[in-house]
Design an enzyme around this catalytic site. Structure first.
Site, short mmCIF file in Angstrom:
data_model
loop_
_atom_site.label_atom_id
_atom_site.label_comp_id
_atom_site.label_asym_id
_atom_site.label_seq_id
_atom_site.Cartn_x
_atom_site.Cartn_y
_atom_site.Cartn_z
N SER A 125 43.40 48.77 99.56
CA SER A 125 43.24 48.47 100.98
C SER A 125 41.90 48.94 101.54
O SER A 125 41.38 48.36 102.49
CB SER A 125 44.37 49.12 101.77
OG SER A 125 44.39 50.52 101.54
N ASP A 278 46.62 62.77 94.99
CA ASP A 278 47.08 61.39 94.84
C ASP A 278 47.33 61.10 93.36
O ASP A 278 46.83 60.13 92.80
CB ASP A 278 46.03 60.43 95.41
CG ASP A 278 46.63 59.09 95.83
OD1 ASP A 278 47.87 58.99 95.90
OD2 ASP A 278 45.88 58.14 96.07
#
Length: 516
Positions: A125, A278
């Protein structure tokens, strides 16, 4: 137009009714039933929310991903559904990537790269990645920020702030959940990801920290070609960690890989206080090169968590207390840290924590869900008004990533027994001679600067102290003189009184003897 589109998506997936149903005002619940008439809203609420966020675009998808980690704020079914959100974003044209790179670096592509692959190898994104080769022969990966992202993000964040204000005003639990603070946290998190120089700096720091661990590889940054919108780094070659069959065929020890993942996580958290936040399988590969065989390869450093020394010590004590099943100490630590109100009864909190954790010890990872344990702990947190610390949200998210990764690699891995020796060794190093020597070593430059100045500082201090001392002594002597005069006068009066009594008694005896 954007606000109108968001409104239509809300109506399509029944998010308006979902929001009104959660409110306690009878009139709003009646309104919810009215506006839901004629619409088919049979799908579960979490699924409808996830689908709506996916239709609203990358910013809302990322917001949902962040919310999925806040199980202290969301019902379990909604948090579980939001965790399924993926950045399924089609790539933008490679020719546009080349133009963005040329604009950011101020040079033609041919002047920077010997070869540039226009077909992206990854697309998300925020950015997409292309492989390239520098003129000196080094193979690199080029990360390019999506065009016009900042404007889109700022517009969507403005709408989110308005929605958060309405939630805080209308919902009974709105103030407790602090939706505007959640949006502000997301704003910071998203803008950090938009600065690729920041990501490059994160990677460089992590690379230094992990240099001597020999368990994980971090790509080197090519700083001459790193800007806020373009990042060029060493190309890493490995096998995605999710391709277990291929790793087994190559001879990788999967069980050791699982243990190494736990070691890497706890080293980053408790030794460095700087951890990759992450760690999902898409960002991790395994090296098959002979010189680095079986090591992790870390990618994507946009989300990094940090902890202070106080955070690290507090967390390590909590973990060790958990591993030793010392639930009273866990309760005491929560009260000492101010996470729970000071009037909380230790025995009640101890009993609640024991109820959550005791059933899960001595189980293999396949029978243990840290997500479930955390969920139960968050339910307790509401009961005891525990304040969830913002700096620990990323740690919780990463711990869940590690759990998922460990479950995939080795379902029989016992996370507790793997982590406990590491934490105990770390605590010994912190409070023992090693910790003392390390702190002295860290403070040595400061001592080296102070020692030559010490005689002058002592002399100045003594001079200032001498003036003050003389002033204090003068005041004391003045008071002493006054006291001495008073005592002398009292002594003379007393002596005179005694002498008077003696003279009077002598005269009386002489009178009685007829001598006077």
């Amino acid at each position: 137009m954007r606000a109108l589109f968001i409104g239509l998506i809300f109506l399509r997936y029944g998010l308006d009714a979902l929001a009104l149903d959660s409110l306690r005002r009878p009139s709003l619940r009646l309104l919810s039933r009215i506006i839901s008439t004629g619409r088919r809203l049979h799908a579960p609420r979490g699924e409808r929310l996830r689908q709506a966020l996916e239709h609203l675009g990358p910013v809302f998808v990322k917001f949902g991903q962040m919310l999925s980690t806040r199980r202290d704020l969301l019902p379990p079914d909604v948090a579980d559904e939001l965790a399924k959100l993926q950045d399924r974003v089609p790539p933008f044209p490679g020719e546009e990537s080349m133009k963005l790179v040329e604009k950011a670096l101020g040079k033609p592509i041919a002047a920077i790269f010997k070869q540039f692959d226009t077909e992206p190898v990854a697309s998300a994104s925020i950015a997409q990645v292309h492989f390239a080769v520098l003129h000196d022969g080094r193979e690199v990966a080029v990360k390019v920020l999506r065009p016009r992202m900042l404007r889109v993000i700022d517009d969507d964040l403005a709408l989110m702030r308005k929605l958060a204000g309405w939630v805080e005003f209308l919902w009974a639990d709105g103030r407790r959940l602090k939706p505007r603070l959640v949006v502000a946290e997301f704003d910071k998190y998203l803008h950090d990801e938009l600065d690729l120089v920041r990501e490059a700096a994160n990677a460089a720091q992590l690379r230094r920290n992990m240099k001597n661990l020999d368990l994980v590889l971090v790509p080197e940054m090519i700083w001459d070609y790193c800007t806020a919108t373009v990042m060029v780094m060493e190309r890493m070659k490995g096998v995605p960690i999710s391709h277990l069959a291929r790793l087994r065929d190559a001879g990788v020890d999967i069980k050791k890989l699982a243990r190494d993942g736990v070691t890497i996580f706890f080293t980053q958290v408790f030794r460095d206080g700087f951890f990759h936040a992450d760690m999902h399988p898409g960002n991790i590969q395994v090296s098959l090169a002979p010189e680095t065989f079986g090591r992790y390869i870390a990618l994507d450093f946009g989300i990094i968590g940090t902890l202070t020394e106080v955070d690290k010590e507090y967390l390590s004590q909590n973990f060790i207390a958990f591993f030793r099943r010392d639930y009273k100490r866990v309760a005491e630590l929560h009260i000492e840290s101010g996470w729970v109100p000071p009037n909380t009864r230790v025995d009640e909190l101890e009993g609640a924590v024991r109820t959550v954790c005791e059933p899960y010890f001595d189980r293999p990872l396949k029978d243990l869900s840290l997500g479930l344990v955390l969920l139960r702990l968050f339910q307790i947190s509401r009961r005891f008004n525990v304040e969830i610390q913002p700096q620990l949200v990323l740690l919780q998210k990463t711990l869940l990533n590690v759990e998922g990764l460990g479950r995939q690699l080795d379902p029989d891995l016992d996370l507790w027994s793997t982590a406990k020796p590491f934490l105990e060794r770390w605590m010994n190093e912190q409070v023992g001679w090693r910790g003392l020597l390390e702190r002295l070593k860290q403070e040595a430059p400061r001592y080296a600067k102070l020692l030559p100045e010490l005689p002058r500082l002592v002399h100045q201090n003594l001079e200032r102290g001498d003036v003050g001392l003389r002033r204090d002594l003068a005041a004391i002597l003045k008071e002493q003189r006054k006291t001495n005069r008073t005592m002398t006068a009292a002594l003379w009066v007393g002596m005179g009184f005694v002498m008077g009594l003696l003279v009077a008694q002598l005269l009386l005896k002489l009178h009685l003897a007829g001598m006077i």
